[in-house]
Write a protein that holds these residues in place. Structure first.
Motif, PDB file in Angstrom:
ATOM      1  N   SER A   1       0.829  -1.211   0.000  1.00  0.00           N
ATOM      2  CA  SER A   1       0.000   0.000   0.000  1.00  0.00           C
ATOM      3  C   SER A   1       0.860   1.257   0.000  1.00  0.00           C
ATOM      4  O   SER A   1       0.526   2.237  -0.689  1.00  0.00           O
ATOM      5  CB  SER A   1      -0.954  -0.015   1.193  1.00  0.00           C
ATOM      6  N   PHE A   2       1.976   1.265   0.727  1.00  0.00           N
ATOM      7  CA  PHE A   2       2.853   2.435   0.688  1.00  0.00           C
ATOM      8  C   PHE A   2       3.480   2.614  -0.688  1.00  0.00           C
ATOM      9  O   PHE A   2       3.584   3.730  -1.192  1.00  0.00           O
ATOM     10  CB  PHE A   2       3.951   2.320   1.752  1.00  0.00           C
ATOM     11  N   PHE A   3       3.898   1.505  -1.323  1.00  0.00           N
ATOM     12  CA  PHE A   3       4.525   1.611  -2.640  1.00  0.00           C
ATOM     13  C   PHE A   3       3.527   2.111  -3.677  1.00  0.00           C
ATOM     14  O   PHE A   3       3.812   3.051  -4.426  1.00  0.00           O
ATOM     15  CB  PHE A   3       5.096   0.259  -3.064  1.00  0.00           C
TER      16      PHE A   3
ATOM     17  N   PRO B   1       6.127  14.755  -6.349  1.00  0.00           N
ATOM     18  CA  PRO B   1       7.163  13.742  -6.574  1.00  0.00           C
ATOM     19  C   PRO B   1       8.025  13.429  -5.364  1.00  0.00           C
ATOM     20  O   PRO B   1       8.377  12.273  -5.135  1.00  0.00           O
ATOM     21  CB  PRO B   1       7.995  14.321  -7.713  1.00  0.00           C
ATOM     22  N   LEU B   2       8.380  14.429  -4.576  1.00  0.00           N
ATOM     23  CA  LEU B   2       9.268  14.173  -3.442  1.00  0.00           C
ATOM     24  C   LEU B   2       8.591  13.286  -2.398  1.00  0.00           C
ATOM     25  O   LEU B   2       9.166  12.293  -1.942  1.00  0.00           O
ATOM     26  CB  LEU B   2       9.719  15.500  -2.831  1.00  0.00           C
TER      27      LEU B   2
ATOM     28  N   LEU C   1       7.497   7.781  -0.125  1.00  0.00           N
ATOM     29  CA  LEU C   1       6.570   6.693   0.193  1.00  0.00           C
ATOM     30  C   LEU C   1       6.917   5.422  -0.575  1.00  0.00           C
ATOM     31  O   LEU C   1       6.839   4.318  -0.028  1.00  0.00           O
ATOM     32  CB  LEU C   1       5.130   7.120  -0.116  1.00  0.00           C
ATOM     33  N   GLU C   2       7.310   5.571  -1.857  1.00  0.00           N
ATOM     34  CA  GLU C   2       7.715   4.404  -2.641  1.00  0.00           C
ATOM     35  C   GLU C   2       8.955   3.744  -2.043  1.00  0.00           C
ATOM     36  O   GLU C   2       9.048   2.515  -1.988  1.00  0.00           O
ATOM     37  CB  GLU C   2       8.020   4.811  -4.074  1.00  0.00           C
ATOM     38  N   SER C   3       9.905   4.548  -1.610  1.00  0.00           N
ATOM     39  CA  SER C   3      11.122   3.980  -1.017  1.00  0.00           C
ATOM     40  C   SER C   3      10.806   3.221   0.261  1.00  0.00           C
ATOM     41  O   SER C   3      11.323   2.113   0.480  1.00  0.00           O
ATOM     42  CB  SER C   3      12.127   5.093  -0.722  1.00  0.00           C
ATOM     43  N   TYR C   4       9.960   3.805   1.102  1.00  0.00           N
ATOM     44  CA  TYR C   4       9.582   3.119   2.328  1.00  0.00           C
ATOM     45  C   TYR C   4       8.855   1.811   2.016  1.00  0.00           C
ATOM     46  O   TYR C   4       9.119   0.773   2.629  1.00  0.00           O
ATOM     47  CB  TYR C   4       8.694   4.014   3.199  1.00  0.00           C
TER      48      TYR C   4
END
Length: 110
Positions: free
Chosen positions: A47-49, A61-62, A67-70
């Motif tokens: 869900s975070f990705f 984007p930042l 969130l994608e990295s986490y």
């Protein structure tokens, strides 16, 4: 009429099998039961990705990349120790150890 050799027939047959198994794999990959079974314990990371992807598409984007990295680290946290363990044993592989020794000796700044 075009004559087809036995090697061409064999190539078409092998290519057909390859295309069949690729399409079968894609169908199994998108099966909802298999996806739910495989991702049930990784729901937070998924869900975070995916939320990060949506946030990036909404022009933040930042925050989206954070969130994608986490989500990525949360999804693959069980894989990282195995990958780092493999990287630690690459010095024991004969060809790679010789390559690493050669590269290590040529890294001077002079």
């Amino acid at each position: 009429m075009i004559s087809i050799t036995e090697w061409q027939k064999l190539g078409v047959g092998i290519t057909g099998f390859g295309i069949f198994f690729i399409l079968f794999g894609i169908l199994l990959y998108f099966d909802s039961v298999l996806l739910a079974f495989g991702n049930r314990h990784k729901l937070k990371g998924t869900s975070f990705f995916l939320g990060g992807v949506v946030i990036v598409l909404l022009r933040w984007p930042l925050l989206g990349m954070f969130l994608e990295s986490y989500g990525f680290f949360s999804l693959f946290k069980g894989f990282f120790p195995m990958a780092f363990g493999f990287l630690g044993t690459t010095f024991d592989i004969p060809f790679l150890s010789a390559l690493f020794r050669r590269l290590q000796g040529t890294s001077s700044m002079v």
